[in-house]
Design an enzyme around this catalytic site. Structure first.
Site, mmCIF file in Angstrom:
data_model
loop_
_atom_site.group_PDB
_atom_site.id
_atom_site.type_symbol
_atom_site.label_atom_id
_atom_site.label_comp_id
_atom_site.label_asym_id
_atom_site.label_seq_id
_atom_site.Cartn_x
_atom_site.Cartn_y
_atom_site.Cartn_z
ATOM 1 N N HIS A 164 -4.442 -50.259 41.109
ATOM 2 C CA HIS A 164 -4.299 -49.239 40.087
ATOM 3 C C HIS A 164 -4.269 -49.920 38.688
ATOM 4 C CE1 HIS A 164 -3.526 -45.725 42.588
ATOM 5 N NE2 HIS A 164 -3.478 -46.556 43.305
ATOM 6 N N ASP A 372 -4.591 -51.152 30.079
ATOM 7 C CA ASP A 372 -4.089 -50.203 31.015
ATOM 8 C C ASP A 372 -5.251 -50.025 32.002
ATOM 9 O OD1 ASP A 372 -3.048 -47.987 32.026
ATOM 10 O OD2 ASP A 372 -2.331 -47.140 30.337
HETATM 11 P P1 ADP Z 1 1.325 -45.130 34.293
HETATM 12 O O1 ADP Z 1 0.464 -44.966 35.817
HETATM 13 O O2 ADP Z 1 1.054 -46.641 33.977
HETATM 14 O O3 ADP Z 1 2.463 -44.462 34.232
HETATM 15 P P2 ADP Z 1 -0.883 -43.061 33.566
HETATM 16 O O4 ADP Z 1 -0.971 -42.590 32.344
HETATM 17 O O5 ADP Z 1 -1.978 -43.316 34.536
HETATM 18 O O6 ADP Z 1 0.059 -44.352 33.378
HETATM 19 O O7 ADP Z 1 -0.162 -42.235 34.564
HETATM 20 C C1 ADP Z 1 1.175 -41.356 34.049
HETATM 21 C C2 ADP Z 1 1.142 -40.076 34.777
HETATM 22 O O8 ADP Z 1 2.796 -39.925 34.527
HETATM 23 C C3 ADP Z 1 0.711 -38.863 34.251
HETATM 24 O O9 ADP Z 1 0.230 -38.379 35.554
HETATM 25 C C4 ADP Z 1 1.540 -38.118 33.367
HETATM 26 O O10 ADP Z 1 1.373 -36.892 33.548
HETATM 27 C C5 ADP Z 1 2.976 -38.651 33.988
HETATM 28 N N1 ADP Z 1 3.986 -38.758 33.240
HETATM 29 C C6 ADP Z 1 4.113 -39.310 31.882
HETATM 30 N N2 ADP Z 1 4.980 -39.096 31.330
HETATM 31 C C7 ADP Z 1 5.804 -38.232 31.659
HETATM 32 C C8 ADP Z 1 7.087 -37.558 31.688
HETATM 33 N N3 ADP Z 1 7.801 -37.795 30.578
HETATM 34 N N4 ADP Z 1 7.491 -36.592 32.524
HETATM 35 C C9 ADP Z 1 6.883 -36.442 33.705
HETATM 36 N N5 ADP Z 1 5.699 -37.180 33.950
HETATM 37 C C10 ADP Z 1 5.148 -37.873 33.046
HETATM 38 O O1 F6P Z 2 -0.343 -48.206 38.576
HETATM 39 C C1 F6P Z 2 0.840 -48.455 37.955
HETATM 40 C C2 F6P Z 2 2.358 -48.165 38.578
HETATM 41 O O2 F6P Z 2 2.995 -49.295 38.797
HETATM 42 C C3 F6P Z 2 2.220 -47.578 40.009
HETATM 43 O O3 F6P Z 2 2.524 -48.455 41.261
HETATM 44 C C4 F6P Z 2 3.315 -46.804 39.728
HETATM 45 O O4 F6P Z 2 3.321 -45.308 40.204
HETATM 46 C C5 F6P Z 2 3.552 -46.500 38.221
HETATM 47 O O5 F6P Z 2 3.017 -47.521 37.650
HETATM 48 C C6 F6P Z 2 4.967 -46.363 37.762
HETATM 49 O O6 F6P Z 2 5.723 -47.451 37.952
HETATM 50 P P1 F6P Z 2 6.986 -47.720 38.771
HETATM 51 O O7 F6P Z 2 6.907 -47.216 40.291
HETATM 52 O O8 F6P Z 2 7.301 -49.069 38.621
HETATM 53 O O9 F6P Z 2 8.175 -46.705 38.178
#
Ligand code: ADP
Ligand code: F6P
Length: 471
Positions: A164, A372
């Site tokens: 990912h 990212d």
């Molecule tokens: P990462 O996987 O690095 O966290 P992404 O942007 O790909 O980054 O995904 C983040 C996910 O987490 C999104 O689906 C978003 O809606 C969710 N998210 C981010 N911030 C919050 C929050 N404060 N509360 C709930 N869900 C959140």
């Molecule tokens: O892809 C990024 C990632 O590490 C995922 O494996 C995971 O869902 C997300 O970020 C959140 O991180 P963590 O599981 O360490 O809270």
């Protein structure tokens, strides 16, 4: 006694975290953070599979549970294992290295040992759960050794692996003391998926440089087996997100949010896990300078920064939290007014309705990571803009930038350029913004998470019917 599973997803985390009430011993489940869960949840629901992962607790690990037709099978981790495998090797060694080393990686030999042991445990649990010839889809950097460990135990399985996060350029990857073992672990899969073509190329180059295998195009022959490595950009449940955003509840809440913020002319929004890869500090710096030079002013402009708590025991995350909160305090001290802060900082998790309401309320969504893999927040914002309004400011270092061509692109390392782009996004004619948003929304209608999963599983050679598990 349940029958064995024909379709299994293995990920570090289950989609819900367990917390055990100290007095009653009762288990409470809350949604886990991050994009992996967001993407895989709808896929598993459709395919009725089994999801193997850590329940996010080191207290008594709960037994298997059924959640909306998905069997959740928790893997137990001790406190020491969480420290060494999750906080250590996964998030202090691999995570920074795979994100362009934007922070230096820490390497400790004891962490590697535990990473191997925990990967072994995931492989064992999966080997015991999988039916003959089952399809197993292993996820992300925490479990890179599982494909080979699982193949050794169960050569009958069809094994996919999806990363990912980015895969770094070979010059950086070479720093990893266990670079060969990691590549050989991943090569246990039949198909290896990446977010972007560049990540797949970096991986193939690393295989060529580090191992005895010689990739031919996207194919690598490993002990007579054909392994394929390619890009499969992940996406969101576009329809689901759009439908939540269109609900009366969200429409009402979006209005309330704007009113509560003092009905600003421009609402800028950031939503990120509180992670140093997300460029939150750079974004705040640009905003501060725009307030300083008078290009923006409070209360006409307001920023809301949601910073989801993440990996709070890892040193670099603690330092980041401290720095971000100090900067928010500084900006508010200098530019806020009584009852009207310049930045509303929210270090909390929200449900999908509240997030959708924030997306609908925001005029400009700022997604400015230093690196990212994809960034699903950028896609969720577009899906929520049901009237095609709003502007997306998007870092060229997010995987999503390769797909969302209607965004205002920024280089988060260039604060002057970011300030200019902020102003362009704020002042662009409505018609221009609408055209850009329309383009991104129609892209996401087609390239949704279902298409991602089908694309990957088809390339893995799995007929669609094979993942409709009968249990
Ligand atoms: P990462 O996987 O690095 O966290 P992404 O942007 O790909 O980054 O995904 C983040 C996910 O987490 C999104 O689906 C978003 O809606 C969710 N998210 C981010 N911030 C919050 C929050 N404060 N509360 C709930 N869900 C959140
Ligand atoms: O892809 C990024 C990632 O590490 C995922 O494996 C995971 O869902 C997300 O970020 C959140 O991180 P963590 O599981 O360490 O809270």
């Amino acid at each position: 006694m349940h029958s064995k599973a024909a379709f299994i997803v293995v990920a570090n985390r289950l989609p819900i975290d367990a917390s055990v009430d100290e007095e009653s011993g009762e288990v409470q489940w809350v949604r886990s953070p991050g994009g992996l869960v967001t993407a895989l949840e709808p896929v598993l629901r459709d395919h009725h599979g089994t999801w193997i992962g850590w329940a996010g607790t080191t207290e008594a690990t709960p037994g298997p549970v059924d959640s909306e037709g998905v069997r959740l099978l928790p893997v137990e981790l001790s406190k020491d294992e969480v420290r060494a495998y999750y906080e250590g090797y996964s998030n202090a060694s691999l995570w920074p290295l795979y994100h362009d080393a934007v922070e230096p990686s820490v390497f400790r030999r004891s962490w590697w040992k535990t990473y191997c042991e925990v990967n072994e445990r995931f492989a064992e649990v999966c080997a015991a759960e999988a039916a003959e010839g089952a399809v197993v889809w292993i996820q992300d950097y925490q479990l890179q050794l599982v494909p080979a460990m699982l193949r050794e135990r169960r050569p009958d399985l069809r094994i996919g692996f999806f990363l990912h996060i980015p895969f770094p350029p070979v010059e950086l990857f070479m720093q990893l003391p266990q670079r060969r073992q990691i590549l050989e672990g991943v090569l246990g899969a039949d198909l290896i998926g990446f977010q972007r073509p560049l990540a797949a190329e970096n991986f193939l180059k690393a295989v060529e440089t580090v191992t005895e295998y010689e990739p031919k195009g996207h194919l690598i022959t490993v002990d007579g087996r054909h392994v394929s490595a390619d890009a499969f950009p992940i996406s969101i449940d576009t329809e689901g997100n759009t439908s939540i955003a269109s609900s009366a509840r969200v429409t009402q809440r979006a209005k309330e949010i704007r009113a509560e913020l003092g009905d600003p002319e421009t609402l800028i929004l950031g939503v990120d896990r509180l992670d140093y890869t997300k460029g939150i500090e750079q974004r705040l710096k640009a905003y501060r300078e725009l307030l300083e030079d008078g290009s923006m002013s409070v209360p006409e402009t307001v920023m809301v920064q949601v910073a989801t708590p993440s990996r709070e025991r890892v040193e670099q995350y603690r330092v980041l939290r401290h720095r971000v909160e100090r900067e928010v305090g500084r900006i508010n001290g200098d530019f806020g007014k009584v009852g009207l802060p310049a930045v509303h900082y929210l270090h909390q998790s929200y449900d999908r309705y509240e997030l959708a309401a924030l997306y609908r309320a925001a005029d400009v969504m700022a997604v400015t990571p230093l690196r990212d893999g994809m960034n699903l927040v950028a896609k969720e914002y577009c899906a929520a803009r049901i009237d095609d309004s709003g502007a997306l400011l998007l870092s060229e270092f997010a995987g999503a930038a390769g797909e969302l061509s209607g965004a205002y692109r920024v280089n988060p390392y260039d604060i002057t350029q970011m300030k200019r782009r902020f102003m362009t996004a704020v002042t662009a004619p409505e018609e221009e913004k609408r055209e850009r948003m329309e383009k991104m929304r129609s892209f996401l209608k087609e390239y949704n998470v279902d298409r991602w999963a089908r694309g990957f599983l088809t390339a893995l050679g799995v007929p669609e019917s094979a993942t409709d598990e009968t249990r």
